[in-house]
Motif scaffolding. Structure first.
Motif, mmCIF file in Angstrom:
data_model
loop_
_atom_site.group_PDB
_atom_site.id
_atom_site.type_symbol
_atom_site.label_atom_id
_atom_site.label_comp_id
_atom_site.label_asym_id
_atom_site.label_seq_id
_atom_site.Cartn_x
_atom_site.Cartn_y
_atom_site.Cartn_z
ATOM 1 N N ASN A 76 -42.883 152.901 150.278
ATOM 2 C CA ASN A 76 -42.292 153.088 148.870
ATOM 3 C C ASN A 76 -42.722 154.332 148.533
ATOM 4 O O ASN A 76 -43.121 154.559 147.043
ATOM 5 C CB ASN A 76 -42.638 151.814 147.822
ATOM 6 C CG ASN A 76 -42.239 150.638 148.470
ATOM 7 O OD1 ASN A 76 -41.158 150.438 149.163
ATOM 8 N ND2 ASN A 76 -43.100 149.428 148.344
ATOM 9 N N GLU A 108 -50.016 150.090 149.218
ATOM 10 C CA GLU A 108 -49.664 148.642 149.155
ATOM 11 C C GLU A 108 -50.114 147.922 147.568
ATOM 12 O O GLU A 108 -49.312 147.289 147.137
ATOM 13 C CB GLU A 108 -50.195 147.972 150.258
ATOM 14 C CG GLU A 108 -49.707 148.280 151.604
ATOM 15 C CD GLU A 108 -50.168 147.753 152.818
ATOM 16 O OE1 GLU A 108 -49.956 148.100 153.963
ATOM 17 O OE2 GLU A 108 -51.585 147.387 152.686
ATOM 18 N N ARG A 142 -46.268 156.126 137.418
ATOM 19 C CA ARG A 142 -46.480 156.374 138.853
ATOM 20 C C ARG A 142 -47.883 156.844 139.007
ATOM 21 O O ARG A 142 -48.557 157.305 138.110
ATOM 22 C CB ARG A 142 -45.693 157.621 139.230
ATOM 23 C CG ARG A 142 -44.165 157.134 139.168
ATOM 24 C CD ARG A 142 -43.180 158.178 140.038
ATOM 25 N NE ARG A 142 -41.775 157.927 139.997
ATOM 26 C CZ ARG A 142 -40.907 158.451 140.550
ATOM 27 N NH1 ARG A 142 -41.346 159.584 141.374
ATOM 28 N NH2 ARG A 142 -39.515 158.039 140.597
ATOM 29 N N GLY A 160 -44.842 153.379 140.737
ATOM 30 C CA GLY A 160 -44.208 154.306 141.630
ATOM 31 C C GLY A 160 -45.134 155.147 142.248
ATOM 32 O O GLY A 160 -46.453 155.340 141.835
ATOM 33 N N SER A 163 -47.752 149.224 144.931
ATOM 34 C CA SER A 163 -46.418 148.906 145.017
ATOM 35 C C SER A 163 -46.646 147.261 144.383
ATOM 36 O O SER A 163 -45.746 146.847 143.606
ATOM 37 C CB SER A 163 -45.843 148.522 146.486
ATOM 38 O OG SER A 163 -45.550 150.003 146.828
ATOM 39 N N GLU A 164 -47.579 146.658 144.834
ATOM 40 C CA GLU A 164 -47.723 145.110 144.286
ATOM 41 C C GLU A 164 -47.874 145.394 142.703
ATOM 42 O O GLU A 164 -47.569 144.295 141.997
ATOM 43 C CB GLU A 164 -48.847 144.749 144.821
ATOM 44 C CG GLU A 164 -49.055 143.742 146.146
ATOM 45 C CD GLU A 164 -50.281 143.430 146.624
ATOM 46 O OE1 GLU A 164 -50.540 143.696 147.658
ATOM 47 O OE2 GLU A 164 -51.295 143.018 145.755
#
Ligand SMILES: CC(=O)[C@@H](O)[C@H](O)COP(=O)(O)O
Ligand SMILES: NCC(=O)COP(=O)(O)O
Length: 237
Positions: A206, A177, A149, A185, A180-181
């Motif tokens: 997210n 963004e 993360r 985390g 996430s792609e």
């Protein structure tokens, strides 16, 4: 749903100011979990000015939600982390004498160092998160070093939002963004508060976890003060 991890550094600051055990750190950790927090965060610093290394050891038996230990991965700190085996270690590049955390990692410059630390944590079964500014190159670098993360360092957002500049969220949204792609985390923290948390959460896709300490403990004082002053007054009548 984003998890709230309560950072209890400030409880230790208050306790240490008198040298005794009031307020009791372990009791506060138990209570925040009883009240619904899904994690407890501590950031033991090298000078132990708030959280002591022994607090981390004692909290292992008390934290039944997610235990997050933050800090600069120097030898003593990593020894403590491997002894405590928290759910998550958040690596923060702060100087020994830093007043508080004030920058994210340069994940490009420190690539091999971070890779080594993260590999060791993975072998020990400890989830890793690394503290980063919302800079796309640093998020890409976070992917390369193999962290589970990232923790977005939110001080700049909090400051600007407090001044009415909602556009300050844009780099954070873009960073999230991209993360996430890339399959990273997303956590976030620093100066998040009751004033800014809802706007932040609504603009960060997210968002898995926020760790909040300074504002949350201060707000607890403000919101509890009237009640306690009145309790004293009633006893003095
Ligand atoms: C990593 C981070 O953002 C910090 O907010 C930190 O955990 C707070 O540390 P202090 O309580 O020592 O300011
Ligand atoms: N990781 C951030 C944290 O634990 C708490 O930061 P703050 O709310 O004390 O600024």
């Amino acid at each position: 749903m984003t998890k709230l991890s309560v950072n209890i550094n400030k409880i230790a600051t208050l306790r240490n100011s008198r040298g005794g055990d009031v307020p009791n750190l372990l009791q506060v950790a138990k209570d925040v979990q009883k009240f619904g927090a899904e994690g407890v965060t501590i950031h033991p610093r090298p000078d132990e000015r708030h959280i002591r290394y022994q607090d981390a050891r004692d909290l292992v038996n008390v934290v039944y939600t997610e235990f997050n230990i933050e800090g600069n991965p120097m030898d003593n700190f990593m020894k403590l982390v491997f002894e405590c085996k928290p759910t998550q270690v958040t690596l923060v590049p702060d100087a020994v004498d830093a007043l508080t955390s004030n920058a994210g990692w340069d994940t490009v410059k420190h690539k091999s160092f971070l890779q080594d630390v993260i590999t060791e944590c993975r072998l020990q079964g400890i989830r890793t998160s690394i503290f980063v500014d919302p800079v796309l190159e640093m998020i890409e670098g976070a992917k390369v070093v193999g962290t589970d993360r990232i923790e977005l360092y939110t001080e700049e957002f909090a400051t600007q939002y407090g001044l009415g500049n909602e556009k300050a969220i844009i780099p954070y949204t873009k960073a999230a963004e991209l993360a996430s792609e890339l399959g990273l985390g997303i956590n976030a923290g620093h100066d998040l508060s009751l004033d800014n948390i809802e706007f932040f959460k609504n603009n960060i896709p997210n968002l898995l976890e926020v760790s909040i300490g300074h504002a949350l403990i201060s707000e607890s004082l403000y919101l509890g003060l009237e009640n306690v002053v009145n309790m004293y007054i009633r006893k003095l009548q």
